[in-house]
Design a protein around this motif. Structure first.
Motif, PDB file in Angstrom:
ATOM      1  N   LEU A  27       1.916 -10.073   5.367  1.00  0.00           N
ATOM      2  CA  LEU A  27       2.901 -11.079   4.917  1.00  0.00           C
ATOM      3  C   LEU A  27       4.008 -11.207   5.958  1.00  0.00           C
ATOM      4  CD1 LEU A  27       3.008  -9.747   1.267  1.00  0.00           C
ATOM      5  CD2 LEU A  27       2.205 -12.031   1.910  1.00  0.00           C
ATOM      6  N   THR A  28       4.003 -12.306   6.673  1.00  0.00           N
ATOM      7  CA  THR A  28       5.039 -12.564   7.674  1.00  0.00           C
ATOM      8  C   THR A  28       6.389 -12.691   6.996  1.00  0.00           C
ATOM      9  OG1 THR A  28       3.586 -13.543   9.295  1.00  0.00           O
ATOM     10  CG2 THR A  28       5.850 -14.348   9.294  1.00  0.00           C
ATOM     11  N   ARG A  29       7.376 -11.948   7.490  1.00  0.00           N
ATOM     12  CA  ARG A  29       8.692 -11.974   6.870  1.00  0.00           C
ATOM     13  C   ARG A  29       9.786 -12.446   7.822  1.00  0.00           C
ATOM     14  NH1 ARG A  29       9.301  -9.806   1.911  1.00  0.00           N
ATOM     15  NH2 ARG A  29      11.001 -11.295   2.086  1.00  0.00           N
ATOM     16  N   SER A  57       0.106  -4.676   7.915  1.00  0.00           N
ATOM     17  CA  SER A  57       1.437  -5.145   8.320  1.00  0.00           C
ATOM     18  C   SER A  57       1.450  -6.663   8.427  1.00  0.00           C
ATOM     19  CB  SER A  57       1.808  -4.555   9.686  1.00  0.00           C
ATOM     20  OG  SER A  57       1.196  -5.292  10.734  1.00  0.00           O
ATOM     21  N   GLU A  58       2.634  -7.217   8.408  1.00  0.00           N
ATOM     22  CA  GLU A  58       2.815  -8.613   8.775  1.00  0.00           C
ATOM     23  C   GLU A  58       2.217  -8.836  10.164  1.00  0.00           C
ATOM     24  OE1 GLU A  58       6.973  -7.028   8.898  1.00  0.00           O
ATOM     25  OE2 GLU A  58       7.301  -9.048   9.697  1.00  0.00           O
ATOM     26  N   ALA A  59       1.759 -10.052  10.419  1.00  0.00           N
ATOM     27  CA  ALA A  59       1.157 -10.364  11.711  1.00  0.00           C
ATOM     28  C   ALA A  59       2.158 -10.054  12.819  1.00  0.00           C
ATOM     29  CB  ALA A  59       0.741 -11.826  11.744  1.00  0.00           C
ATOM     30  N   MET A 100      -2.011  -2.286  11.498  1.00  0.00           N
ATOM     31  CA  MET A 100      -1.220  -3.378  12.065  1.00  0.00           C
ATOM     32  C   MET A 100      -2.104  -4.613  12.240  1.00  0.00           C
ATOM     33  SD  MET A 100       0.763  -3.800  15.682  1.00  0.00           S
ATOM     34  CE  MET A 100       2.337  -3.208  15.066  1.00  0.00           C
ATOM     35  N   GLN A 101      -1.584  -5.765  11.839  1.00  0.00           N
ATOM     36  CA  GLN A 101      -2.311  -7.013  12.091  1.00  0.00           C
ATOM     37  C   GLN A 101      -1.903  -7.572  13.463  1.00  0.00           C
ATOM     38  OE1 GLN A 101      -1.720 -10.774   9.939  1.00  0.00           O
ATOM     39  NE2 GLN A 101      -3.915 -10.772   9.495  1.00  0.00           N
ATOM     40  N   LEU A 102      -2.881  -7.717  14.356  1.00  0.00           N
ATOM     41  CA  LEU A 102      -2.647  -8.162  15.742  1.00  0.00           C
ATOM     42  C   LEU A 102      -2.806  -9.669  15.842  1.00  0.00           C
ATOM     43  CD1 LEU A 102      -4.725  -5.488  17.706  1.00  0.00           C
ATOM     44  CD2 LEU A 102      -2.277  -5.442  17.146  1.00  0.00           C
ATOM     45  N   GLY A 263      -9.466 -14.367   4.944  1.00  0.00           N
ATOM     46  CA  GLY A 263      -8.144 -14.978   5.057  1.00  0.00           C
ATOM     47  C   GLY A 263      -8.129 -16.284   4.284  1.00  0.00           C
ATOM     48  N   ILE A 264      -7.395 -16.309   3.189  1.00  0.00           N
ATOM     49  CA  ILE A 264      -7.290 -17.536   2.391  1.00  0.00           C
ATOM     50  C   ILE A 264      -6.134 -17.382   1.401  1.00  0.00           C
ATOM     51  CG2 ILE A 264      -8.774 -16.978   0.396  1.00  0.00           C
ATOM     52  CD1 ILE A 264     -10.144 -19.795   1.067  1.00  0.00           C
ATOM     53  N   PHE A 265      -5.594 -18.507   0.956  1.00  0.00           N
ATOM     54  CA  PHE A 265      -4.529 -18.443  -0.056  1.00  0.00           C
ATOM     55  C   PHE A 265      -5.088 -18.496  -1.467  1.00  0.00           C
ATOM     56  CE2 PHE A 265      -0.015 -18.625   1.277  1.00  0.00           C
ATOM     57  CZ  PHE A 265      -0.213 -18.384   2.624  1.00  0.00           C
ATOM     58  N   GLY A 292     -11.336  -8.769  -0.608  1.00  0.00           N
ATOM     59  CA  GLY A 292     -11.116 -10.059  -1.241  1.00  0.00           C
ATOM     60  C   GLY A 292      -9.625 -10.329  -1.374  1.00  0.00           C
ATOM     61  N   VAL A 293      -9.257 -11.601  -1.512  1.00  0.00           N
ATOM     62  CA  VAL A 293      -7.844 -11.987  -1.572  1.00  0.00           C
ATOM     63  C   VAL A 293      -7.761 -13.428  -2.048  1.00  0.00           C
ATOM     64  CG1 VAL A 293      -7.677 -12.984   0.758  1.00  0.00           C
ATOM     65  CG2 VAL A 293      -5.666 -11.888  -0.235  1.00  0.00           C
ATOM     66  N   GLY A 294      -6.563 -13.821  -2.434  1.00  0.00           N
ATOM     67  CA  GLY A 294      -6.328 -15.241  -2.697  1.00  0.00           C
ATOM     68  C   GLY A 294      -6.125 -15.538  -4.160  1.00  0.00           C
ATOM     69  N   ALA A 313      -9.164  -5.085  -3.018  1.00  0.00           N
ATOM     70  CA  ALA A 313      -8.493  -6.310  -3.464  1.00  0.00           C
ATOM     71  C   ALA A 313      -7.130  -6.406  -2.788  1.00  0.00           C
ATOM     72  CB  ALA A 313      -8.321  -6.293  -4.974  1.00  0.00           C
ATOM     73  N   ALA A 314      -6.935  -7.450  -1.980  1.00  0.00           N
ATOM     74  CA  ALA A 314      -5.640  -7.630  -1.318  1.00  0.00           C
ATOM     75  C   ALA A 314      -4.740  -8.523  -2.174  1.00  0.00           C
ATOM     76  CB  ALA A 314      -5.812  -8.219   0.073  1.00  0.00           C
ATOM     77  N   ILE A 315      -3.489  -8.117  -2.231  1.00  0.00           N
ATOM     78  CA  ILE A 315      -2.477  -8.786  -3.040  1.00  0.00           C
ATOM     79  C   ILE A 315      -1.345  -9.179  -2.100  1.00  0.00           C
ATOM     80  CG2 ILE A 315      -0.856  -8.479  -4.966  1.00  0.00           C
ATOM     81  CD1 ILE A 315      -3.821  -8.207  -5.839  1.00  0.00           C
ATOM     82  N   GLY A 316      -0.984 -10.448  -2.088  1.00  0.00           N
ATOM     83  CA  GLY A 316       0.059 -10.919  -1.188  1.00  0.00           C
ATOM     84  C   GLY A 316       1.378 -11.151  -1.901  1.00  0.00           C
ATOM     85  N   ARG A 317       1.568 -12.385  -2.378  1.00  0.00           N
ATOM     86  CA  ARG A 317       2.863 -12.772  -2.934  1.00  0.00           C
ATOM     87  C   ARG A 317       3.388 -11.830  -4.024  1.00  0.00           C
ATOM     88  NH1 ARG A 317       0.623 -18.836  -2.921  1.00  0.00           N
ATOM     89  NH2 ARG A 317      -1.238 -17.547  -3.187  1.00  0.00           N
ATOM     90  N   PRO A 318       2.526 -11.327  -4.918  1.00  0.00           N
ATOM     91  CA  PRO A 318       3.069 -10.407  -5.930  1.00  0.00           C
ATOM     92  C   PRO A 318       3.703  -9.147  -5.328  1.00  0.00           C
ATOM     93  CG  PRO A 318       0.930 -11.237  -6.621  1.00  0.00           C
ATOM     94  CD  PRO A 318       1.118 -11.678  -5.192  1.00  0.00           C
ATOM     95  N   PHE A 319       3.257  -8.759  -4.111  1.00  0.00           N
ATOM     96  CA  PHE A 319       3.872  -7.589  -3.468  1.00  0.00           C
ATOM     97  C   PHE A 319       5.254  -7.903  -2.914  1.00  0.00           C
ATOM     98  CE2 PHE A 319       0.207  -4.591  -3.077  1.00  0.00           C
ATOM     99  CZ  PHE A 319       0.922  -3.431  -3.327  1.00  0.00           C
TER     100      PHE A 319
END
Ligand code: FNR
Length: 347
Positions: A27-29, A57-59, A100-102, A263-265, A292-294, A313-319
């Motif tokens: 998650l880019t911050r 990590s964030e990209a 780390m996301q490169l 990679g998807i929303f 999985g994600v999205g 299971a990847a969780i984005g915005r809720p984190f």
């Protein structure tokens, strides 16, 4: 305990076992300090989320010309390596693991950040303006020469080595969401006539060279990749892209990476040319660990794991909205709903 399957440990490989099957998505911050160095506040932010089985990590940009957003951290200077050390230490102290996301954004870079014309597989502009900087339009990129491609491959490997030096447990190559590597993988953005274009083998070449260079440097068991087979952002999908991903996934499968990350929303989207959801397509074509994600909820994540549709299971915005996401889910406490105003602060 609710949703017990989320809390099962997961063995990625001989080197890495995760405490549970919840991944914090990258998650880019845009909160790095001067010199694109991570801050103490970032260490606290990641440390608070260390009860996820894995944090991505964030990209993080591999070199200065890869920047397309304000204040995104880097991993090419000694100050940046040193700035990441408190982040990885905080996560490890709290029992977590972090990759780390490169990142290199390719044609989505901007001279406002880099002082240079962006580089890309082909000179194809992205029509639009920068998010949160609407006064800036994207610029026409310059086509990379073969020598420059070789340099980029080496720079990804160097960045991976730097990430390990900073204490990361591994690296996730950002091959998703329309950035540099993804720009090679789709016909909309790859018009090359040389052996990086035209055919599935050629269009996969850059991604595989980066994977191989990174894996040679830090080990395949500490190397992962994120991919977007159905272009859904920053480019137009093309039915011919399917053959590129069929080829790429077959090649990746033999390389025994730590994992493959979609990679998807919104993974409820269906892509005709992929024969359904992007996660289903990846599952059919790749036998290793799949994240999985999205739009996953604790309920849908548990179902996806139970049905074998993905392994983590990847969780984005809720984190972003819930630093204590894992505890809340485990104890069946309600979750705070995400709102984009929350991006203004690192909580
Ligand atoms: C993202 N996402 C993202 N993806 C990625 O690969 N690297 C990144 O740096 C980011 N940055 C980012 C920032 C913000 C604010 C958002 C909302 C999303 C995408 C993210 O990892 C994830 O795929 C999506 O958010 C979908 O998952 P959720 O949020 O529905 O659980």
């Amino acid at each position: 305990m609710t949703y017990p399957i989320l809390f099962e440990p997961y063995r990625l490989n001989d080197r890495l076992t995760l405490a549970n099957r919840i991944v914090m998505a990258p998650l880019t911050r845009s909160m790095a300090g001067p010199g694109l160095v991570p801050t103490r506040a970032m260490a606290d932010y990641y440390g608070r989320r260390a009860d996820a089985g894995l944090i991505v990590s964030e990209a993080t940009i591999i070199r200065p010309d890869g920047q397309g957003y304000p204040d995104t951290p880097g991993i090419y200077s000694q100050a940046q390596i040193d700035g990441w050390k408190p982040v990885t230490a905080a996560v490890h102290r709290n029992g977590g693991k972090i990759f780390m996301q490169l990142w290199h954004v390719g044609r989505l870079a901007h001279s406002h950040f880099t002082g240079e014309q962006p580089v890309a597989p082909s000179a194809v502009v992205f029509e639009g303006t920068l998010p949160r900087m609407r006064e800036l339009s994207y610029e026409l990129p310059r086509e990379l020469s073969r020598e420059e491609i070789a340099r980029l491959v080496a720079d990804y490997a160097r960045a991976a080595e730097n990430a390990i030096a900073a204490g990361f447990d591994g690296v996730e190559i950002h091959g998703a969401n329309g950035y540099l590597i993804d720009q090679f993988l789709h016909h909309d953005t790859n018009h090359r006539a040389d052996d990086y274009g035209r055919t599935p083998e050629n269009m996969s070449r850059f991604a595989l060279e980066v994977v191989d260079a990174v894996a040679a440097r830090v080990g395949a068991d500490r190397t992962a990749i994120r991919l977007t087979p159905g272009a859904y952002v920053h480019m137009q999908a093309d039915a011919r892209d399917r053959a590129v991903f069929d080829h790429l996934l077959g090649e990746l499968e033999g390389r025994r990476l730590a994992y493959l990350h979609l990679g998807i929303f919104d993974d409820s989207l269906s892509f005709d040319f992929l024969g359904g959801r992007a996660s289903e397509y990846l599952r059919r074509h790749y036998g290793g660990t799949l994240i999985g994600v999205g739009g996953l909820t604790p309920q849908s994540a548990s179902e996806g794991l139970a049905q074998g549709r993905f392994d983590l299971a990847a969780i984005g915005r809720p984190f972003i909205a819930n630093p204590d996401y894992v505890r809340r889910v485990q104890q069946a406490e309600p979750l705070v709903e995400y709102h984009q105003d929350m991006l203004a602060e690192l909580v």
